[in-house]
Design a protein around this motif. Structure first.
Motif, PDB file in Angstrom:
ATOM      1  N   ILE A   1       0.828  -1.211   0.000  1.00 43.79           N
ATOM      2  CA  ILE A   1       0.000   0.000   0.000  1.00 43.79           C
ATOM      3  C   ILE A   1       0.863   1.262   0.000  1.00 43.79           C
ATOM      4  O   ILE A   1       1.649   1.467   0.911  1.00 43.79           O
ATOM      5  CB  ILE A   1      -0.915   0.059   1.253  1.00 43.79           C
TER       6      ILE A   1
ATOM      7  N   LEU B   1      -5.195   5.388   1.385  1.00 44.03           N
ATOM      8  CA  LEU B   1      -4.589   4.094   1.040  1.00 44.03           C
ATOM      9  C   LEU B   1      -4.732   3.912  -0.469  1.00 44.03           C
ATOM     10  O   LEU B   1      -5.840   3.805  -0.975  1.00 44.03           O
ATOM     11  CB  LEU B   1      -5.301   2.950   1.769  1.00 44.03           C
TER      12      LEU B   1
ATOM     13  N   ARG C   1      -5.918  -3.601   4.102  1.00 42.12           N
ATOM     14  CA  ARG C   1      -6.535  -2.281   4.273  1.00 42.12           C
ATOM     15  C   ARG C   1      -7.281  -2.216   5.595  1.00 42.12           C
ATOM     16  O   ARG C   1      -7.244  -1.213   6.292  1.00 42.12           O
ATOM     17  CB  ARG C   1      -7.487  -2.012   3.125  1.00 42.12           C
TER      18      ARG C   1
ATOM     19  N   ASP D   1      -9.994   4.536   2.447  1.00 40.74           N
ATOM     20  CA  ASP D   1      -9.550   3.182   2.103  1.00 40.74           C
ATOM     21  C   ASP D   1     -10.542   2.525   1.158  1.00 40.74           C
ATOM     22  O   ASP D   1     -10.635   1.307   1.068  1.00 40.74           O
ATOM     23  CB  ASP D   1      -9.382   2.333   3.371  1.00 40.74           C
TER      24      ASP D   1
ATOM     25  N   THR E   1      -8.500   3.171  -3.960  1.00 41.45           N
ATOM     26  CA  THR E   1      -8.095   1.936  -3.281  1.00 41.45           C
ATOM     27  C   THR E   1      -8.570   0.726  -4.094  1.00 41.45           C
ATOM     28  O   THR E   1      -9.493   0.018  -3.708  1.00 41.45           O
ATOM     29  CB  THR E   1      -8.631   1.911  -1.837  1.00 41.45           C
TER      30      THR E   1
END
Ligand SMILES: [Zn+2]
Ligand SMILES: [Zn+2]
Length: 355
Positions: free
Chosen positions: A202, A251, A292, A311, A321
């Protein structure tokens, strides 16, 4: 001169397209001495270059992957000439970094995709942003790809710093002595761009609009367990007075629970942090990890507000994401999907307002 560079680059493209690493240069010793530097710049250790010396390299030859160097350059070929040559080549596609809706306007940021670079080999094509001597992209191509990202992202490539991918939790504060290895960078200098690499791991971006501080962290499974996200927040707090509840975190594209199969030993490690992030599905032999979900938990534990973590679950569209391994358009690089020759994308962020 440019002709010699062009020929060498063309030979590299041909080899990359065919997936071969063997290159035969048909030339003579005198010419080879002059053009060898360009091969040293354009070809990494991933290739095997062999010279075939003939009296008249301009003549035709039959056989395998031969390519001829017959132009006699007058000047020594330098890095900057190779860079100039690459600069005028067309990109494959356009660079269009993806944006998160939660990052305030005082910052610039983005997540690169595979589109818009110069890299030819299938798994590096085309905006590979990380150099590794064992892979096919030489430093000069990665540098040009980074330049193209900077042009699209509106920042100065000379002030771009990319975190390493050591899978640890150390943080570099720009301006201080860098540790030998660091997976995260923080700064409060406007116009300095910091970036986190990823090819399943990530790329995580941090923005503190109150103190105007940014952070970028590379968080794979090891880094996640090592606490790289919390360490980044700690460095922002210790150096610039950041309060975690002010911070927005994004993220980026990364391997999802759909694809991140792990062995029982790794699953066990995650189970002790958060059992819910270990996914066991009927029909799947191995458990998968929701990196995540565990990242969100660790960020919240470090004081970040739940609604400040993008996220992909906040409902903001389009999301950044996405799963690097199974996104249907194959817009991202993925180690799991592509293996050892994987390319790298980045998430980048900076503070606007530089002179
Ligand atoms: Zn990684
Ligand atoms: Zn997936």
């Amino acid at each position: 001169m440019m002709d010699s560079i062009k020929k060498a680059f063309h030979a590299k493209c041909e080899a990359d397209n065919k997936g071969t690493k063997y290159i035969s240069v048909v030339t003579n010793p005198e010419i080879w001495e002059k053009v060898k530097p360009v091969y040293d710049i354009l070809f990494t250790k991933a290739y095997k270059i062999e010279t075939v010396f003939v009296e008249d390299p301009g003549g035709t030859c039959e056989g395998r992957e031969h390519h001829t160097q017959d132009a006699s350059p007058e000047l020594p070929i330098t890095q900057s000439l190779v860079s100039d040559f690459l600069r005028q080549l067309p990109s494959k596609g356009t660079v269009s970094p993806m944006l998160s809706a939660i990052v305030p306007d005082i910052f610039y940021h983005g997540f690169s995709t595979r589109s818009g670079g110069l890299s030819v080999f299938s798994s590096l094509s085309s905006l590979n942003l990380n150099f590794n001597p064992k892979r096919r992209d030489p430093r000069v191509v990665v540098q040009e790809n980074r330049y193209r990202l900077s042009a699209a992202g509106g920042f100065d490539v000379k002030r771009l710093f990319v975190a390493k991918a050591e899978h640890g939790s150390r943080v570099w504060v720009v301006g201080k002595d860098p540790p030998d290895a660091y997976d995260a960078i923080v700064t409060n200098s406007p116009g300095v761009t910091i970036a986190a690499p990823g090819a399943d791991c990530i790329p995580m971006l941090f923005a503190d609009p109150v103190n105007q501080v940014v952070g970028a962290a590379h968080s794979g499974w090891r880094g996640t367990l090592a606490g790289v996200a919390a360490e980044t927040l700690r460095a922002m707090a210790a150096n610039f007075g950041t309060v975690p509840s002010d911070v927005l975190v994004v993220l980026g594209p990364s391997i999802g629970p759909c694809c991140f199969e792990v062995g029982e030993d790794v699953a066990e490690k995650f189970s002790t942090v958060q059992p819910a992030c270990v996914v066991r599905e009927e029909g799947k032999e191995k458990p998968t990890i929701d990196l995540r979900k565990v990242s969100r938990l660790l960020l919240e534990q470090a004081g970040v507000r739940p609604e400040n973590i993008d996220d992909g679950t906040l409902g903001t569209e389009p999301t950044v994401t996405l799963c690097t391994a199974c996104e249907p358009g194959q817009r991202f690089f993925s180690y799991r999907r592509d293996g050892a020759e994987f390319g790298t994308q980045v998430g980048f962020i900076g503070i606007k307002g530089a002179e």
